[in-house]
Design an enzyme around this catalytic site. Structure first.
Site, PDB file in Angstrom:
ATOM      1  N   LEU C 232      33.170  35.098  31.785  1.00  0.00           N
ATOM      2  CA  LEU C 232      34.383  35.696  32.366  1.00  0.00           C
ATOM      3  C   LEU C 232      35.647  34.888  32.069  1.00  0.00           C
ATOM      4  CD1 LEU C 232      35.406  38.026  34.223  1.00  0.00           C
ATOM      5  CD2 LEU C 232      35.204  36.411  36.127  1.00  0.00           C
ATOM      6  N   ASP C 233      36.635  35.544  31.496  1.00  0.00           N
ATOM      7  CA  ASP C 233      37.958  34.950  31.228  1.00  0.00           C
ATOM      8  C   ASP C 233      37.885  33.698  30.363  1.00  0.00           C
ATOM      9  OD1 ASP C 233      39.115  36.944  32.766  1.00  0.00           O
ATOM     10  OD2 ASP C 233      39.002  35.781  34.609  1.00  0.00           O
TER      11      ASP C 233
END
Lengths: 289, 289, 289, 289
Positions: C232-233
Site C-alpha cells: 500500500l502506497d
C-alpha cells in the site's frame, strides 16, 4: 447552485491608524450579541493605515440586519474616518465569466462550482467567440456570444452591460478573455473585474508574454491575477505564482506549462474575492488569510 | 584550497544540428580509451542547434592532454562547424569576488569554499568600500579596495585588470557589487562575470528593485543571477528563484527576505559555472543538469 | 478524441552500463533513415545501469514498422542485455479512470482530454458509487458502477477485467478511487495503474493523511502520484509536490487546499505516462524531461 | 554583538476562547499609555483556544516594567485562565549553538549574527568534535569541546549545563549536532532547543534520512526545524521546506542539495524564535507572521 446556509456579516474596512479601533469594534459586536467567527487585522505602519476583516454570526445579533450599516456608519465609520463595506453571507454573490477560445480556466472554475467548493452563483458566460459554447452546455449555463471589434466596441459593451444587469452580476472573471475592456466598462466595476495575466507581472505586460519570456531566456514563468484598472495589466495584484522551466522548453512548452499556473492562480484569486478577503487600496491588495 | 584530484576532460559544444554527432563523439572518446562519466545533450529544434556536455576520465586516454584540442578541432569541430571548449578538471578555476557593503552573498560563498564544496580557488576579493575587509581577514583572502567614482573609473578599472592578471583570475563573481562595469571591462570577460540582481528579471531592472516591487504590490519577490553584458541587467540568465511575500511586508522586510534568495540563487549559478555546466548562447543559457 | 498524426517510434530501455550504447543505437536509427526527434539518456553510476529514451520519425525509416522490434531485439537487445519497449505513436493509448465520490481529479483530467492536450483515448470510467455519473454524462463517456465490498471483491474485479478487456484499456488512473485493489488486479497491470495519494509519501501512508498531517502539525502538505504495487502506497513515485499551510488551517482547510495539489500532481504523472517518459525500475522511476 | 535599542514588551499568550479578550487587552495597553506596534491573534475554533502576540512600546507606559507581569497576572491572566509570557526586548536573548562536524548551518547563523540581522547574543559554541573550532575562531566565539559517548553522557551533559549556566544561555540551537540529548537535558529547556532534521518530517525519522529518501525514490527532499522533545524527531514543527530532486541525484547529491535547505530552514526557525513569534502548544506551533 450553492445556497449559503450561513447568516453572517462581514466587515471589511480601513482607516487612519488609531489606538483602540479593534477594542471598539469587537465590543460593538460582542455587546450586541454577535459571535465573532473571524478577525484579522493589519496595520500598515509605513502609511499609518489600519485594515480589518471581521465576520460574525448574526443569529443572536440584536441589531436588525437592515440597520447594521446605519448604526455602524453613525457610531464608528464617521468617527474613525473609515472606508468600509458590510456584506452578508446569506446571499451568494453572482459572478459572470468572460472567455474567448481557451477552456482551461473556465473548466477549472466550473469544476469547483459544480462541486460546491464556492459560495457563488454563476448564471452567465459571455464570449467573443463560439468555441466554448459546448462547455457552457455541459454545465447548463447561459452562454452569450458578443463579438467585439475595434469598430463595434461601444455597442457591444452596451449589450454586455444589459446582460450583466439582467443577470444581476456582482463581479466579473476574465478567464483568458482576450479583449481589452473600455475605460467606461472598467469604471462601472471598480475592483470587481478579476483578470489572469500569463506572466509574472510587471514583467511581460501586454500581448504574447510567453513568447517574450522565451526570448528573454527566463528560468521561471509566472501568472498574475489582478483587478482590472484602466492601465493595462497594472491593476492591484491579488495572487501570483511561478513554475520552473529550462532551456529545453519551447514557446509551446511554456504555453502548455503555463496553463496549470493560470488556472490555479486565477481560481485562488476568485476564491479570495468570493470569501470577501481581498481589500484593494491604492493599487495594492490586502489579502486576509 | 580545494585541489581537484580528478583528471577529466570536459567538452562543452554547440553546432548546427546534424544526425550522428553523439555517435561520432562518443566513439572518438571510447575508441581512444576514454571513460565517459557524464553526457548530456540537447537539441534546440526551433533553431536547429545541437548542444552537448561530455566529461571523460583521461587516465587511460591515449591522446596526450595537450593534443586533445588539436585532434578534436581537426577531426570534428571544423567538420561539424562547432563552437566548443575543452577544459580539464585537474586545475581548479580561479575566481575573484567583487563586493561593496553587504556581506550575505560573500559569507555564503566563502562558507562553501571553506567547507570544500566547490573545486575552485578564491585568491582575491575586490571592493569599492572597506566594510567587508574584516570578512576577508576571517577567511584569510587578500582584499583590495579600489574606490570607484564617475571620474576615476578608467584608471581604477585598470588597477583591477592588473590585479585580475596578477592573481590569474578565470572568472568574476559580483556578490552585490553596486557598481556598473565599463564596456571595456565586460568585453574582457565575456560570459565570465556572474552578477546577482535582486529582482525577478526582467521585472525591476536597475536600482532599488525592492522599492519598486513594494510600490507595485507584487506577491512574490525574486532574484536572478546572470552573466554580465553591456546592457544593464539584460545578460543571459543562469538561475532565478522567488519567495512569497504578503501585504504585511515593508520594503525593509523585502530586503531582509531577499537576502536569502540572493545568496542561494547566486551560489547555485556560481556552482554551475564552476562545474562548467553553463553554456551561454545568443543571450540565453543552456544549464546542464 | 485525439488522434495522433505522428508516426514515430519510442524506445524506452535500460541495461547494464557499457561504453558505446548511445553510439550504436543512434547509428542504427540514422543508418536506416530514421530522424531522431528526442534523445535523453541517463547513467546510474551507483548501480551501473544505463537508461535511454529515443523517439524517431518513421516516415523514411526503411525497416517496416512491424519488424522493428525483431531487428532491434536480434541486433542489440540480446547483445547488451537490455530490457526495452518500442511503442508507436500512431495509436493513442487507451486509459480508464477509476473514481469514487470526489470530482476534482476527474474534472481536471477530462478538461485536458476535451481540450486535446493529451494524445490519449478515455473510453471508460469505473466507479464504486454513482455520485460522478453526471460528470461522465457531461463528457459523454461510458460510466460503469461496480460496487465493491469486502465480500464481493473477487466477482466485482472480474467484471472490471471484462470491461477493461472490452474497452481495450492500456492503463488505469485511480482519480481518488477509495478502494484497495487486489494483488491479482495489480499483477495484471504492472506499472500501468497510476494512483494519487494525498500526502507527501512516505509520510502518512494509508487512510486519512490530512487528519494525520493536522495532528502532527506539519507546515507543508503534499501529494504523491505513483504506480500501484501490492504494498500500500509504496510503489514507484512518479511525481510529488507540496503546498504551504499554517497553524490556522483546519483539517477541512487541508482537504480544500490539497485538492488543487492532488489534481495537478496526478495530471502531471498521467501526462508523463502518456508521453512514455516514465521508466519504472526497482521501485523507482526515471522520468525523462 | 547586537544591542537592542528597543524598549518594548512582548506578550505571548493562549487561553480558552472567550469573546472580548482582544478588546480587554488592547484597552489595558492603550489606557496605560502603551503604543501597540504589533498585534496578531488567532482562534483555533476546533479546540476553542485563543492565541495572541502583542508588542508595545514601553516609553510612555505608566506601569513600571518590573510590575507589568504582576499587574497583567492579577488583572487578566487568572480571570481568563491564560498561559502567557511577557518578555522585554531591551535585553537580547542569549543563544548557544551545538555542532558536530558540518559547518554549513553554523556559518549561516554566524554570518547573520555578524551582519547584525538578529537581535541575539551568541556567547558559546559547544561541540562533540574539534572540527569546527576554526570557525569559532574566525568569529571569535568561545568553543567548548564536550566529547559524548554512551558511557559518559551523564557527566558530559553536566559539564554542558555548567557552561550553559555560566554563559547565561536562554535557548539552544542544534546546528546539525549529531547527538541525541538525554531526557533530563530536554526537560531543562522545554521549547528552547531548536533542531534541524534533514527530512520532511514525519517521513524519514532518525538516522540517514537522505539514504532513506534515495532508497524510496522520492521526487522532493525536505528539511524540518522543530523544538526538541523526548521523542526523537517528534517535537513541535516550526518550519519546513523542500527542494526538487530527480532520478539523476545520488545520495551525495541529496546531501549536497539538502545543505542549503537545512541552513535556510533552521535559520528561519531561529529567527522566528528570536522574535518571540513562536508559540508551542500541545506538540504544534503557532508561528505569528
Amino acid at each position: 447552485m450553492t445556497k449559503s446556509t450561513h447568516n453572517n456579516a462581514v466587515l471589511l474596512m480601513h482607516c487612519p491608524d488609531q489606538q483602540g479601533i479593534i477594542a471598539v469594534i469587537t465590543e460593538f459586536i460582542n455587546t450586541n450579541g454577535g459571535n465573532i467567527l473571524y478577525l484579522d487585522q493589519y496595520v500598515d505602519r509605513v502609511n499609518s493605515v489600519f485594515y480589518m476583516r471581521v465576520e460574525w454570526d448574526l443569529d443572536k445579533f440584536i441589531i436588525p440586519k437592515e440597520k447594521i450599516n446605519d448604526y455602524f456608519n453613525t457610531l464608528y465609520a464617521q468617527r474613525y474616518n473609515m472606508e468600509y463595506r458590510i456584506n452578508f453571507t446569506d446571499r451568494p454573490q453572482r459572478m459572470a465569466i468572460f472567455v474567448s477560445k481557451m477552456s482551461h480556466c473556465l473548466y477549472d472554475i466550473l469544476a469547483r462550482y459544480t462541486a460546491g467548493d464556492w459560495e457563488v452563483e454563476i448564471p452567465l458566460i459571455i464570449s467573443n467567440h463560439t468555441d466554448l459554447q459546448d462547455v457552457s452546455r455541459q454545465f447548463n449555463i447561459p452562454f452569450e456570444v458578443i463579438n467585439i471589434t475595434k469598430d463595434n466596441k461601444v455597442e457591444q459593451e452596451a449589450k454586455e452591460f444589459e446582460l450583466l444587469e439582467k443577470y444581476n452580476i456582482d463581479f466579473i472573471v476574465l478567464a483568458r478573455y482576450m479583449q481589452v475592456l473600455s475605460e467606461d466598462f472598467i469604471h462601472r466595476y471598480p475592483n470587481k473585474i478579476i483578470n489572469i495575466h500569463h506572466s509574472f507581472l510587471p514583467a511581460f505586460v501586454g500581448a504574447k508574454p510567453y513568447h517574450a519570456a522565451y526570448e528573454r531566456g527566463v528560468k521561471l514563468i509566472g501568472a498574475t491575477s489582478h483587478y482590472v484598472t484602466t492601465e493595462l495589466d497594472a491593476g492591484p495584484i491579488i495572487e501570483q505564482d511561478i513554475v520552473r522551466i529550462t532551456h529545453k522548453d519551447t514557446v509551446a512548452d511554456l504555453i502548455h506549462k503555463g496553463r496549470d499556473l493560470e488556472k490555479i492562480v486565477l481560481s485562488r484569486a476568485v476564491e479570495k474575492h468570493i470569501q470577501r478577503k481581498v481589500l484593494a487600496y491604492k493599487n495594492k491588495t490586502v489579502v486576509f488569510a
